[in-house]
Scaffold this motif. Structure first.
Motif, PDB file in Angstrom:
ATOM      1  N   ALA A   7      86.783  63.658  53.220  1.00  0.00           N
ATOM      2  CA  ALA A   7      85.550  63.197  53.324  1.00  0.00           C
ATOM      3  C   ALA A   7      85.114  61.835  52.878  1.00  0.00           C
ATOM      4  O   ALA A   7      84.597  61.071  53.544  1.00  0.00           O
ATOM      5  CB  ALA A   7      84.665  64.334  53.140  1.00  0.00           C
ATOM      6  N   LEU A   8      85.413  62.156  51.413  1.00  0.00           N
ATOM      7  CA  LEU A   8      85.261  60.720  50.701  1.00  0.00           C
ATOM      8  C   LEU A   8      85.825  59.458  51.051  1.00  0.00           C
ATOM      9  O   LEU A   8      85.273  58.386  50.884  1.00  0.00           O
ATOM     10  CB  LEU A   8      85.332  60.899  49.464  1.00  0.00           C
ATOM     11  N   GLN A   9      87.153  59.711  51.681  1.00  0.00           N
ATOM     12  CA  GLN A   9      87.744  58.431  52.291  1.00  0.00           C
ATOM     13  C   GLN A   9      86.967  57.672  53.300  1.00  0.00           C
ATOM     14  O   GLN A   9      87.319  56.529  53.555  1.00  0.00           O
ATOM     15  CB  GLN A   9      89.014  58.785  52.677  1.00  0.00           C
ATOM     16  N   TRP A  10      86.075  58.392  54.035  1.00  0.00           N
ATOM     17  CA  TRP A  10      85.369  57.725  55.094  1.00  0.00           C
ATOM     18  C   TRP A  10      83.870  57.308  54.858  1.00  0.00           C
ATOM     19  O   TRP A  10      83.171  56.737  55.782  1.00  0.00           O
ATOM     20  CB  TRP A  10      85.400  58.825  56.237  1.00  0.00           C
ATOM     21  N   VAL A  11      83.551  57.695  53.579  1.00  0.00           N
ATOM     22  CA  VAL A  11      82.069  56.967  53.152  1.00  0.00           C
ATOM     23  C   VAL A  11      82.143  55.621  52.972  1.00  0.00           C
ATOM     24  O   VAL A  11      83.103  55.016  52.417  1.00  0.00           O
ATOM     25  CB  VAL A  11      81.842  57.801  51.779  1.00  0.00           C
ATOM     26  N   SER A  12      81.088  54.994  53.589  1.00  0.00           N
ATOM     27  CA  SER A  12      80.831  53.434  53.312  1.00  0.00           C
ATOM     28  C   SER A  12      79.130  53.358  52.849  1.00  0.00           C
ATOM     29  O   SER A  12      78.578  54.318  53.059  1.00  0.00           O
ATOM     30  CB  SER A  12      81.013  53.034  54.754  1.00  0.00           C
ATOM     31  N   ALA A  13      79.029  51.997  52.320  1.00  0.00           N
ATOM     32  CA  ALA A  13      77.713  51.896  52.084  1.00  0.00           C
ATOM     33  C   ALA A  13      76.675  52.287  52.988  1.00  0.00           C
ATOM     34  O   ALA A  13      75.564  52.739  52.228  1.00  0.00           O
ATOM     35  CB  ALA A  13      77.706  50.507  51.468  1.00  0.00           C
ATOM     36  N   GLU A  14      76.770  51.674  54.088  1.00  0.00           N
ATOM     37  CA  GLU A  14      75.738  52.122  54.964  1.00  0.00           C
ATOM     38  C   GLU A  14      75.160  53.693  55.305  1.00  0.00           C
ATOM     39  O   GLU A  14      74.282  53.847  55.930  1.00  0.00           O
ATOM     40  CB  GLU A  14      75.751  51.241  56.166  1.00  0.00           C
ATOM     41  N   MET A  15      76.294  54.573  54.820  1.00  0.00           N
ATOM     42  CA  MET A  15      76.028  55.862  55.235  1.00  0.00           C
ATOM     43  C   MET A  15      75.404  56.682  53.903  1.00  0.00           C
ATOM     44  O   MET A  15      75.106  57.892  54.231  1.00  0.00           O
ATOM     45  CB  MET A  15      77.328  56.632  55.639  1.00  0.00           C
ATOM     46  N   ILE A  16      75.334  55.984  52.844  1.00  0.00           N
ATOM     47  CA  ILE A  16      74.870  56.831  51.805  1.00  0.00           C
ATOM     48  C   ILE A  16      73.384  57.633  51.952  1.00  0.00           C
ATOM     49  O   ILE A  16      73.464  58.652  51.442  1.00  0.00           O
ATOM     50  CB  ILE A  16      74.695  55.896  50.603  1.00  0.00           C
ATOM     51  N   GLU A  17      72.533  56.796  52.560  1.00  0.00           N
ATOM     52  CA  GLU A  17      71.125  57.428  52.493  1.00  0.00           C
ATOM     53  C   GLU A  17      71.358  58.559  53.464  1.00  0.00           C
ATOM     54  O   GLU A  17      70.614  59.757  53.321  1.00  0.00           O
ATOM     55  CB  GLU A  17      70.455  56.274  53.278  1.00  0.00           C
ATOM     56  N   ASP A  18      72.286  58.372  54.636  1.00  0.00           N
ATOM     57  CA  ASP A  18      72.334  59.587  55.609  1.00  0.00           C
ATOM     58  C   ASP A  18      72.960  60.608  54.870  1.00  0.00           C
ATOM     59  O   ASP A  18      72.284  61.954  55.223  1.00  0.00           O
ATOM     60  CB  ASP A  18      72.862  59.210  56.821  1.00  0.00           C
ATOM     61  N   GLU A  61      76.211  65.690  45.455  1.00  0.00           N
ATOM     62  CA  GLU A  61      76.006  65.879  43.869  1.00  0.00           C
ATOM     63  C   GLU A  61      77.484  65.869  43.163  1.00  0.00           C
ATOM     64  O   GLU A  61      77.465  65.894  42.012  1.00  0.00           O
ATOM     65  CB  GLU A  61      75.468  67.214  43.748  1.00  0.00           C
ATOM     66  N   ASP A  62      78.619  65.563  44.156  1.00  0.00           N
ATOM     67  CA  ASP A  62      79.764  65.488  43.384  1.00  0.00           C
ATOM     68  C   ASP A  62      80.176  64.395  42.673  1.00  0.00           C
ATOM     69  O   ASP A  62      79.759  63.185  43.146  1.00  0.00           O
ATOM     70  CB  ASP A  62      81.016  65.753  44.468  1.00  0.00           C
ATOM     71  N   PRO A  63      80.546  64.599  41.302  1.00  0.00           N
ATOM     72  CA  PRO A  63      80.857  63.175  40.421  1.00  0.00           C
ATOM     73  C   PRO A  63      81.672  62.038  41.255  1.00  0.00           C
ATOM     74  O   PRO A  63      81.110  60.806  40.859  1.00  0.00           O
ATOM     75  CB  PRO A  63      81.371  63.762  39.342  1.00  0.00           C
ATOM     76  N   ALA A  64      82.660  62.739  41.947  1.00  0.00           N
ATOM     77  CA  ALA A  64      83.221  61.559  42.603  1.00  0.00           C
ATOM     78  C   ALA A  64      82.776  60.913  43.911  1.00  0.00           C
ATOM     79  O   ALA A  64      82.830  59.430  43.998  1.00  0.00           O
ATOM     80  CB  ALA A  64      84.480  62.464  43.303  1.00  0.00           C
ATOM     81  N   PHE A  65      81.632  61.481  44.493  1.00  0.00           N
ATOM     82  CA  PHE A  65      80.849  60.777  45.498  1.00  0.00           C
ATOM     83  C   PHE A  65      80.003  59.934  44.495  1.00  0.00           C
ATOM     84  O   PHE A  65      79.903  58.637  44.973  1.00  0.00           O
ATOM     85  CB  PHE A  65      79.989  61.722  46.422  1.00  0.00           C
ATOM     86  N   LEU A  66      79.377  60.183  43.548  1.00  0.00           N
ATOM     87  CA  LEU A  66      78.323  59.253  42.771  1.00  0.00           C
ATOM     88  C   LEU A  66      79.116  58.111  42.273  1.00  0.00           C
ATOM     89  O   LEU A  66      78.708  57.045  42.077  1.00  0.00           O
ATOM     90  CB  LEU A  66      77.771  59.974  41.651  1.00  0.00           C
ATOM     91  N   ALA A  67      80.538  58.426  41.834  1.00  0.00           N
ATOM     92  CA  ALA A  67      81.221  57.190  41.446  1.00  0.00           C
ATOM     93  C   ALA A  67      81.432  56.174  42.619  1.00  0.00           C
ATOM     94  O   ALA A  67      81.414  54.937  42.366  1.00  0.00           O
ATOM     95  CB  ALA A  67      82.509  57.588  40.641  1.00  0.00           C
TER      96      ALA A  67
END
Length: 862
Positions: free
Chosen positions: A822-833, A845-851
């Protein structure tokens, strides 16, 4: 170079660049000039590049806007791959800027047209990626055309070092493009800012002696200050440029709609936004879609049907007139008429087509009287069909008519008998009746005599000029008229190729029997035009024009023929010509309101909003008690952001037709756009009390979903599915509502149904990435890991840059407990969603996501 390819005759070379060579050619089928762009061998012969090119070109071909150069076709001959494009006879904007002849007003007009074209493309999910003044043409009439929409992406995935890149191209690139981070709509907005700067100053905002120096300036330096002494650049334009050229994409305009709004607030004559033109096959061109800006997680994932403004739903052997009985009391001074569907007594299948065709021709012939009578109008037969109106009371409730024509037909041996009734629609009582009998081989005489009797029943004095208008173009061969009626009946059915081919066959038989039957050729032209609308095959455009030319050569005084010409010209982007045909139609029949409505739509399309508004208002002035004029004006105001004006017009429709369910649905969408969800819900609920309309139910379901009223939303989706049982997205919405309401067992069955329907739809285009992603999402809700991964991976292979597909990938992998994926496909414009969706809260809330979030934010800021 050969002198011709397929049906294109090469005229001369227009230019050459990194994406191939462009030639001017003559399309010998449609007799028009086109530009042929031959793709270089590395694309034509590379299967991966070729597939990507075809996907992009198809997306570009789906764009239809006055400020975008149209892609007509993708062609191939002897391993030569080329596309046929609209040929624009004009100058590149770059050259016009260098001439220095533009006034400030000229520049503002060009700006608004560029923005309008960009907005239309972005609404379709197409990003240009190479907006620059060399890719913008201004034709000889002053219209702006953006070239190569959807094709610039094909130039390679490494825009910094690709062969053939010029400083001119690099100078328009956004910082994120130069850093290799891909492009979204905000990258196009950056490039638009560069164009805006160049247009008003004649200079570039970022400068350097060589390409690396320009690149460094774009990524690190502020734009070169505009001359503070130059009063030709309005202050608000400087503000817009500054915001477009923000290094951080989050600090730029987030959509072109925001730019257009700022331009409009300064009273710039901006091009029409077309912010809410319906694309759904279930809705017509006057309908508007919207979606809640922030919805529940399941809604974000599946709710695609949206909120809709629903349109307010137009040689005799013997003749015997008998059974006359007229009440003659309290006959209305104002005659607002509806022709109801004609009843086929006995159920003869062949006679049903005659009944359907006659109802339409009655409506058309009687509407011809509008130009001679005050306080008289006829509801179009198409509107009667659209709303499934079968009774006088329905017609009164929905359309506000006070009179209705009810008829029945029965065939006995060689005789055909018609019973006509004029009904007081206000009080549901019969005013008069007629019976007409003709030989079954002469149905043209049946129509002629029926119209004469209807005019008498309506107490209208027929004059010679009226007689000529009404009874013009009756075929000499009675059998030809029968084929014509059957053709009209076939055109009334759903727009599919089988019905259209059947209609064309009937019209062809009609004109073979009577080569001077102008309306027969007009029907043939309409059939071909609708085939083009269904298939997109431009060959049908030429066939339609040929048939209409023949009709016009026989009788150039038929308003519907001129109107059809206008529709064809408008549909192919020849807007000036379309307006001239609509005006010609109105010269023949000054109250042919269909031409006013379409002409207003064209003015709106080309950005002449003042003329559009005047034209919509003309319909109201001509027919002040006619509901459709107020409805059209309401939709116009809604599409241009004047929500209070839309509400006022829709309330006037309600005043004319107080029991009209769709009028309340229109009000609901106006309140929704205004941000008043409570009033929107009230209007939608009132609409459903009057009539259980599936489109209104879909509107209300969206409101309920936003308010987390999942049980009520599920009930609404059941209503929608009764009418549209094959809409997979509605099944998915229904499943999500049931799931969120706590019934996971039933939801699983519904998700399976959604998958089944989606797979059926994907047979039309097996490579539609959005459908594949949706199927993957449904499988993830069923915890089917292998199928969910299979479908989302297929979607990503086709288009891994689409934010919606990437967000589905994040949701799917998170649902399957595959967080690293899941984290591989995260991009900046998706953070808010991601942070706003409860189903993704654990991920957020995952520390990996926050980093990762901090890393993406820092990259964007740098």
């Amino acid at each position: 170079m050969p002198s011709s390819y397929l049906h294109y005759d090469i005229q001369r070379k227009l230019g050459q660049g990194g994406m191939g060579i462009v030639y001017l050619a003559k399309d010998t089928r449609l007799h028009r000039n086109v530009a042929l762009k031959f793709l270089p061998p590395h694309i034509a012969k590379n299967e991966v590049e070729r597939q990507r090119f075809e996907i992009e070109a198809r997306a570009a071909a789906g764009l239809s806007h006055t400020n975008i150069a149209q892609v007509y076709a993708i062609e191939e001959v002897d391993d030569e791959l080329f596309i046929a494009l609209e040929y624009v006879d004009g100058q590149e904007l770059k050259d016009i800027i260098e001439e220095g002849t533009l006034s400030t007003d000229d520049k503002l007009e060009i700006v608004s047209q560029i923005a309008s074209g960009m907005y239309a493309a972005h609404q379709k999910g197409v990003i240009h990626r190479d907006i620059k003044t060399r890719n913008i043409m201004v034709d000889t009439s002053g219209s702006v055309k953006i070239m190569d929409f959807g094709l610039a992406r094909l130039e390679g995935t490494d825009p910094i070092t690709k062969t053939g890149t010029t400083i001119g191209t690099t100078a328009y690139m956004s910082p994120e493009q130069l850093r290799g981070r891909g492009a979204d709509v905000r990258s196009d907005i950056w490039s638009f800012g560069v164009v805006l700067y160049e247009l008003f100053s004649g200079e570039m905002p970022f400068r350097g002696l060589h390409e690396p120096a320009v690149m460094y300036s774009i990524t690190e330096d502020p734009p070169h200050p505009l001359d503070p002494e130059d009063e030709s650049v309005p202050e608000y334009i400087k503000t817009i440029i500054t915001r477009c050229l923000a290094k951080n994409p989050d600090e730029r305009y987030q959509s072109v709609a925001e730019i257009l709004a700022d331009l409009k607030s300064q009273h710039v004559n901006t091009a029409n936004l077309n912010t809410a033109t319906a694309s759904s096959a279930t809705m017509d061109s006057s309908e508007v879609h919207a979606s809640p800006s922030r919805v529940s997680p399941k809604t974000t994932k599946y709710l695609t049907a949206g909120i809709a403004v629903v349109s307010l739903l137009i040689v005799a052997f013997y003749f015997l007139l008998d059974g006359v009985s007229s009440l003659g009391e309290d006959f209305p001074d104002k005659r607002y008429l509806a022709v109801l569907p004609i009843e086929n007594i006995g159920g003869n299948p062949d006679m049903q087509a005659i009944c359907d065709g006659l109802a339409e021709t009655f409506s058309y012939r009687l509407s011809e009287l509008e130009q001679y009578e005050d306080f008289y109008w006829v509801t179009p037969a198409s509107e009667i069909r659209k709303e499934n109106v079968f009774s006088a009371s329905q017609a009164n409730r929905i359309f506000g008519v006070n009179l209705a024509i009810s008829a029945s037909i029965q065939t006995v041996q060689d005789s055909t008998r018609m019973i006509l009734e004029l009904v007081d629609a206000d009080n549901v009582r019969r005013l008069s009746t007629r019976q007409i009998t003709v030989h079954s081989d002469d149905l043209a005489m049946l129509e002629t005599n029926a119209i004469r009797e209807l005019i008498k029943m309506l107490e209208i004095d027929i004059r010679p000029k009226m007689e000529q208008a009404i009874f013009d173009d009756v075929p000499s061969d009675p059998k030809a008229y029968e084929f014509y009626l059957k053709g009209r009946a076939s055109l009334q059915k759903e727009m599919n190729l089988d019905d259209l081919n059947e209609a064309i066959d009937f019209f062809e038989q009609a004109v073979i029997l009577d080569p001077q039957f102008a309306l027969g050729y007009a029907g043939l032209g309409e059939g071909y035009w609708r085939q083009y609308e269904v298939t997109g095959d431009v060959e049908f455009v030429g066939l339609a024009e040929t048939a209409l030319n023949r009709a016009n050569s026989i009788n150039d005084q038929l308003a519907p023929v001129q109107h059809l010409y206008g529709l064809v010209k408008s549909g192919t982007g020849d807007y000036e010509e379309s307006i001239s045909y609509f005006e010609r139609s109105l010269e023949i029949d000054p109250k042919f309101t269909a031409s006013y409505r379409e002409m207003a739509n064209v003015y709106n399309e080309i950005g002449n909003t003042a003329r559009a508004l005047d034209t919509y208002q003309q319909v109201i002035e001509l027919k002040p008690d006619y509901w459709e004029g107020y409805k059209d004006l309401g939709v116009y105001h809604l599409s241009n952001g004047n929500f209070d004006g839309a509400i006022q017009n829709f309330e006037e429709v309600v005043e004319i037709t107080p029991n009209n369910s769709i009028a309340f649905s229109n009000l609901g969408i106006a309140y929704f756009y205004k941000g008043d969800n409570d009033r929107a819900r009230e209007m939608f609920e009132k609409s459903l009390e009057l009539d259980e309309n599936p489109l209104t139910a879909n509107n209300l379901a969206g409101i309920y979903f936003v308010d987390e009223m999942y049980s009520e939303a599920a009930e609404m989706y059941m209503i929608v599915l009764d009418e549209y049982p094959n809409r997979y997205d509605v099944w998915g919405n229904y499943a999500a509502a049931v799931d969120l309401n706590g019934d996971s067992l039933e939801a699983r069955d519904l998700y399976r149904t959604a998958i089944e329907k989606a797979k059926k739809q994907s047979e039309v285009n097996p490579n539609d990435p959005l459908i594949l992603a949706d199927i993957g999402a449904y499988y993830s809700d069923l915890n089917n890991v292998s199928e969910a991964r299979n479908y989302i991976n297929r979607a990503l292979e086709i288009n891994d840059q689409n934010v919606f597909i990437r967000l589905r990938a994040v949701s799917i992998y998170e649902k399957l407990n595959m967080r690293e994926m899941a984290l591989q496909w995260v991009s900046a414009e998706m953070i808010e969603d991601i942070e706003s969706q409860p189903e993704l809260q654990n991920l957020a809330e995952d520390p990996a996501f926050l980093a990762l979030k901090n890393q993406l934010v820092n990259q964007a800021n740098n």
